[in-house]
Design an enzyme around this catalytic site. Structure first.
Site, PDB file in Angstrom:
ATOM      1  N   ALA A 248       1.539  -5.777   3.344  1.00 15.72           N
ATOM      2  CA  ALA A 248       2.041  -7.037   2.585  1.00 15.72           C
ATOM      3  C   ALA A 248       1.160  -7.168   1.262  1.00 15.72           C
ATOM      4  O   ALA A 248      -0.221  -7.985   1.466  1.00 15.72           O
ATOM      5  CB  ALA A 248       1.986  -8.299   3.335  1.00 15.72           C
TER       6      ALA A 248
ATOM      7  N   PRO B  35      -0.524  -9.479  -4.709  1.00 21.13           N
ATOM      8  CA  PRO B  35      -0.244  -9.101  -5.989  1.00 21.13           C
ATOM      9  C   PRO B  35      -1.473  -7.888  -6.065  1.00 21.13           C
ATOM     10  O   PRO B  35      -1.923  -7.321  -7.245  1.00 21.13           O
ATOM     11  CB  PRO B  35      -0.762  -9.995  -6.940  1.00 21.13           C
ATOM     12  CG  PRO B  35      -1.807 -10.953  -6.177  1.00 21.13           C
ATOM     13  CD  PRO B  35      -1.341 -10.910  -4.792  1.00 21.13           C
ATOM     14  N   GLY B  36      -2.007  -7.397  -4.842  1.00 23.83           N
ATOM     15  CA  GLY B  36      -2.924  -6.030  -4.843  1.00 23.83           C
ATOM     16  C   GLY B  36      -4.212  -6.323  -4.952  1.00 23.83           C
ATOM     17  O   GLY B  36      -4.955  -5.223  -4.971  1.00 23.83           O
ATOM     18  N   GLY B  37      -4.886  -7.483  -4.880  1.00 24.99           N
ATOM     19  CA  GLY B  37      -6.283  -7.396  -4.696  1.00 24.99           C
ATOM     20  C   GLY B  37      -6.882  -6.580  -3.558  1.00 24.99           C
ATOM     21  O   GLY B  37      -7.870  -5.899  -3.985  1.00 24.99           O
ATOM     22  N   LYS B  38      -6.232  -6.587  -2.655  1.00 20.29           N
ATOM     23  CA  LYS B  38      -6.826  -5.844  -1.547  1.00 20.29           C
ATOM     24  C   LYS B  38      -6.565  -4.179  -1.866  1.00 20.29           C
ATOM     25  O   LYS B  38      -7.313  -3.365  -1.261  1.00 20.29           O
ATOM     26  CB  LYS B  38      -6.430  -6.320   0.010  1.00 20.29           C
ATOM     27  CG  LYS B  38      -7.059  -7.717   0.030  1.00 20.29           C
ATOM     28  CD  LYS B  38      -6.581  -8.348   1.348  1.00 20.29           C
ATOM     29  CE  LYS B  38      -6.738  -9.733   1.310  1.00 20.29           C
ATOM     30  NZ  LYS B  38      -5.982 -10.622   0.494  1.00 20.29           N
TER      31      LYS B  38
ATOM     32  N   ASP C 121      -2.318  -8.053   5.760  1.00 23.08           N
ATOM     33  CA  ASP C 121      -2.922  -9.289   5.239  1.00 23.08           C
ATOM     34  C   ASP C 121      -1.495 -10.262   5.213  1.00 23.08           C
ATOM     35  O   ASP C 121      -0.805 -10.276   4.255  1.00 23.08           O
ATOM     36  CB  ASP C 121      -3.276  -8.987   3.825  1.00 23.08           C
ATOM     37  CG  ASP C 121      -4.249 -10.419   3.172  1.00 23.08           C
ATOM     38  OD1 ASP C 121      -4.461 -10.982   4.028  1.00 23.08           O
ATOM     39  OD2 ASP C 121      -3.957 -10.521   2.015  1.00 23.08           O
TER      40      ASP C 121
ATOM     41  N   CYS D 217      -5.220 -15.987   5.646  1.00 27.94           N
ATOM     42  CA  CYS D 217      -5.994 -16.999   4.825  1.00 27.94           C
ATOM     43  C   CYS D 217      -5.862 -18.636   5.598  1.00 27.94           C
ATOM     44  O   CYS D 217      -5.434 -19.458   4.938  1.00 27.94           O
ATOM     45  CB  CYS D 217      -5.652 -17.137   3.580  1.00 27.94           C
ATOM     46  SG  CYS D 217      -4.113 -17.357   2.785  1.00 27.94           S
TER      47      CYS D 217
HETATM   48  C1  SAM Z   1      -1.242 -13.110   1.768  1.00 27.72           C
HETATM   49  S1  SAM Z   1      -0.085 -12.499   0.532  1.00 27.72           S
HETATM   50  C2  SAM Z   1      -0.812 -10.851   0.545  1.00 27.72           C
HETATM   51  C3  SAM Z   1      -1.933 -10.692  -0.566  1.00 27.72           C
HETATM   52  C4  SAM Z   1      -2.297  -9.206  -0.590  1.00 27.72           C
HETATM   53  N1  SAM Z   1      -2.872  -8.759   0.391  1.00 27.72           N
HETATM   54  C5  SAM Z   1      -3.587  -9.407  -1.974  1.00 27.72           C
HETATM   55  O1  SAM Z   1      -4.672  -9.239  -1.321  1.00 27.72           O
HETATM   56  O2  SAM Z   1      -3.308  -9.386  -2.943  1.00 27.72           O
HETATM   57  C6  SAM Z   1       1.371 -12.336   1.823  1.00 27.72           C
HETATM   58  C7  SAM Z   1       2.458 -11.302   1.167  1.00 27.72           C
HETATM   59  O3  SAM Z   1       3.215 -11.038   2.183  1.00 27.72           O
HETATM   60  C8  SAM Z   1       4.676 -10.879   1.506  1.00 27.72           C
HETATM   61  N2  SAM Z   1       5.612 -10.898   2.719  1.00 27.72           N
HETATM   62  C9  SAM Z   1       6.139 -11.886   3.113  1.00 27.72           C
HETATM   63  N3  SAM Z   1       7.056 -11.410   4.150  1.00 27.72           N
HETATM   64  C10 SAM Z   1       6.789  -9.972   4.112  1.00 27.72           C
HETATM   65  C11 SAM Z   1       7.562  -8.930   4.943  1.00 27.72           C
HETATM   66  N4  SAM Z   1       8.252  -9.224   5.966  1.00 27.72           N
HETATM   67  N5  SAM Z   1       7.257  -7.723   4.432  1.00 27.72           N
HETATM   68  C12 SAM Z   1       6.456  -7.305   3.709  1.00 27.72           C
HETATM   69  N6  SAM Z   1       5.726  -8.260   2.931  1.00 27.72           N
HETATM   70  C13 SAM Z   1       6.242  -9.728   3.109  1.00 27.72           C
HETATM   71  C14 SAM Z   1       4.567 -11.831   0.698  1.00 27.72           C
HETATM   72  O4  SAM Z   1       5.505 -11.409  -0.489  1.00 27.72           O
HETATM   73  C15 SAM Z   1       3.182 -11.908   0.122  1.00 27.72           C
HETATM   74  O5  SAM Z   1       2.909 -11.259  -1.175  1.00 27.72           O
END
Ligand code: SAM
Length: 662
Positions: A372, A375-378, A440, A497
């Site tokens: 997941a 926007p790509g920070g990790k 994440d 988070c």
């Molecule tokens: C906490 S954010 C991720 C932040 C990211 N790891 C970063 O560091 O920038 C959770 C992400 O999970 C995605 N998401 C939600 N349900 C999902 C699924 N079933 N499969 C994949 N991604 C999903 C959301 O679109 C969201 O971008």
């Protein structure tokens, strides 16, 4: 006076000091005062106008909030109080080749209201919320960009010298302000101390009393007093009043004072002892520090620090636990539009977001999945640790957010990453065999209330059923996509988070129950509280201690949870079958000593019986062997050993076919 949290260090904390959390809302400030202050861009002590982000928007509440003081003010506070703000020894965790400790004393704090200089920046949100759309990407092949690559073994003391020189002008300018501020700080600190020790007396002395919304002040006092009683109930409680009476009153007051729904106030309050719960609620009222992560694919931290200091940014290393983070105290320029930003030398990323990637510790040449990712920070942090080698699959189910992910990948010069747009639940079907996987997970965001106050009221009971269910399914998919036989890896990191047990320990426990081929391992993170091994009557596996919890009041970082698993073998078919049963049999070594909440819904994508049905129904002898081979191949792809012992009563189609012929 306690410095603003924006100005405090992050990471390994000083001992919990009540003075830090007893008075977060200023005396005389009502909710409306705070809201209207947030909207102002001027003000007597504003240092710089609110900056705009790269999109010209100014929206994040944390960014709009004014922080106060200049760096010199912090050092004055130190002198006045005789307290050292940073005396806690921090274990060295990473090499100190770019140690910027010389910078650590140049920044100060505040007690008043001064613009943070970056107000209005979208990116004050954590990376989790970051959806920067950046069209202007600098190709890492650009010769100018190449010039910005720095040697890893440059002498650290040289760097410190350079950085000190760069800061010196600003420092001397601040000395005058320090002196002026000193007296004010001392007075303010006295008032603070009085507030905590003698509330009634203090109220009458408070110069701002006329500005106090009387009911709010009364509620605040009652919160403090009730918390005190609950802490020593037997000696302080009034006759005839039960603990439940006090707790009810306190929760009502918390809802009134901080604006939480009763449901969420209750849930969060029960996570902590009373005094600490109050610290948590208070910490959610103040923004976390603005942090940037150096993109080591493009530059080196000391070089980045030097460039930004020259642009009027005051900063210091985020803490010894990270060699890439810089905490920004003040900026004369919008940090989302500097040439360094546009060239991808850094990303705005909350300090807590570093932690899951540090725990994952992806290695050069590995094949990793960020389930997941947007926007790509990790993802971009992973790419940097892998030095752009190996391969990362960065997936997100949300197409729009995936675009922001692609943007960041380009801007930061990441070249080892493939972006996919699946529901991560499908990943075991799409591909497997990963050395390491980061999940994440999407979550309720109870760790980032300071950034998104809407969480206080918009989360319902349904969310705390729906989200953990999804998180469990996603984590199972992660387990089934990792290669247990990976020479260097076989690890999964799960993070949220959020601070709720439902989204953290209960999810982890569910996966331990349903996948005996994984175990928890140490995260390798040098700070963080241990995960719960029991909570409100539920017992979790003792290894839950190895998970880590992060709180705003404890570490001045966003609330976060990090768990690291090691996959030890292929997923046995019987555990897939068992998935969905409410309680595991005793032979499951990962099971908690008492029954725990177990999600009863099996994950459709991993239902082995369904696969058998998919390949069933053929009687033709010739087809049979192809079917078996295909089935085995598919199981292998998922990391399931096709030769694993079948659960009793589960027959292969071949056997079924034979027996039907008999
Ligand atoms: C906490 S954010 C991720 C932040 C990211 N790891 C970063 O560091 O920038 C959770 C992400 O999970 C995605 N998401 C939600 N349900 C999902 C699924 N079933 N499969 C994949 N991604 C999903 C959301 O679109 C969201 O971008």
């Amino acid at each position: 006076m306690a410095p603003s949290r924006r100005m405090q260090k992050q990471g390994i904390p000083e001992p919990l000091d009540e003075s830090i959390f007893v008075k977060k809302r200023k005396i005389g400030q009502s909710e409306e005062d705070i809201k209207s202050k947030k909207q102002k861009t001027g003000g007597k002590s504003a240092v710089v106008p609110a900056a705009k982000n790269v999109n010209g928007k100014a929206k994040n509440s944390a960014g709009q909030r004014k922080t106060s003081g200049t760096f010199s003010e912090k050092s004055v506070t130190k002198k006045t109080t005789g307290k050292k703000a940073k005396t806690i020894p921090q274990p060295a965790v990473e090499d100190d080749e770019d140690d910027l400790s010389a910078l650590e004393d140049v920044n100060g704090s505040d007690d008043g209201e001064v613009s943070d200089g970056v107000g209005g920046l979208d990116f004050l949100a954590s990376s989790d919320d970051e959806v920067l759309e950046d069209d202007e990407f600098i190709d890492s092949d650009d010769p100018d960009v190449q010039k910005a690559m720095w040697s890893e073994d440059e002498d650290a003391s040289d760097a410190e010298e350079m950085l000190n020189a760069a800061n010196i002008e600003g420092l001397s300018g601040r000395l005058d302000a320090e002196a002026a501020q000193q007296e004010e700080d001392a007075q303010a600190e006295l008032e603070d101390a009085a507030l905590q020790t003698n509330i009634a007396a203090d109220i009458s002395k408070d110069p701002n009393q006329s500005l106090i919304a009387p009911d709010l002040q009364m509620v605040r006092n009652r919160i403090t007093e009730t918390t005190r009683v609950l802490t020593s109930f037997s000696s302080l409680a009034e006759d005839g009043k039960s603990r439940a009476d006090y707790i009810n009153q306190l929760l009502d007051d918390i809802c009134t004072y901080y604006g939480y729904s009763r449901f969420l106030a209750d849930k969060l309050w029960h996570l902590f002892p009373p005094q600490e719960a109050l610290a948590f609620f208070d910490a959610n009222e103040t923004p976390r520090p603005l942090v940037i992560r150096t993109n080591t694919l493009r530059t080196h931290r000391r070089e980045l620090a030097h460039s930004l200091i020259n642009r009027g940014v005051t900063l210091e290393p985020v803490g010894k636990w990270s060699k890439v983070g810089l905490q920004v105290f003040e900026s004369q320029v919008p940090l989302g539009a500097t040439p360094e930003y546009l060239a991808g030398h850094y990303i705005l990323q909350a300090a807590s977001s570093f932690l899951p990637v540090m725990a994952l510790a992806p290695q050069e040449g590995e094949r990793c999945l960020d389930m997941a990712a947007a926007p790509g920070g990790k993802t971009t942090h992973m790419a940097a640790l892998m030095k752009n080698t190996g391969c990362i699959f960065a997936n997100d189910s949300n197409k729009d957010r995936a675009k922001a992910l692609i943007g960041n990948i380009h801007r930061l010069g990441v070249k080892n990453t493939i972006v996919t747009n699946y529901s991560a639940l499908e990943y075991p079907r799409v591909m497997g065999g990963f050395d390491r996987i980061l999940l994440d997970a999407p979550c309720s965001g109870t760790g980032v209330i300071a950034k998104d106050a809407s969480v206080k009221t918009n989360k319902t009971e349904a969310d705390f059923l729906r989200l953990p269910h999804l998180q469990k399914q996603l984590l199972l998919a992660a387990v089934d996509s990792v290669d247990h036989a990976s020479k260097s890896g076989g690890y999964i990191v799960y993070s949220t988070c959020s601070v709720t047990v439902e989204e953290n320990e209960q999810v982890v426990q569910y996966v331990l129950n349903t996948r005996p081929n994984v175990k928890l391992v140490e995260t390798g993170l040098v700070f963080g509280k241990e995960g719960f091994t029991s909570y409100m009557g539920k017992k979790f596996h003792p290894s839950m201690k190895q998970t880590r919890r992060y709180y705003p009041h404890a570490y001045n970082v966003d609330g976060f949870f990090v768990a690291k698993f090691k996959k030890t073998g292929p997923t046995p078919l019987n555990s897939v079958k068992a998935q969905g049963q409410s309680k595991q049999s005793n032979n499951n070594s990962n099971g908690a000593s008492e029954s725990t909440v177990v999600d009863k819904t099996p994950i459709a994508t991993n239902d082995a019986s369904k696969e058998e049905d998919d390949f069933g129904g053929f009687d033709d002898k010739e087809d049979q062997s192809y079917i078996e081979k295909a089935r085995d191949k598919q199981l292998k792809r998922k990391g399931i050993n096709p030769k694993a012992k079948k659960p009793p009563g589960v027959k292969t189609k071949q056997k079924d076919a034979k027996s039907s012929k008999k």
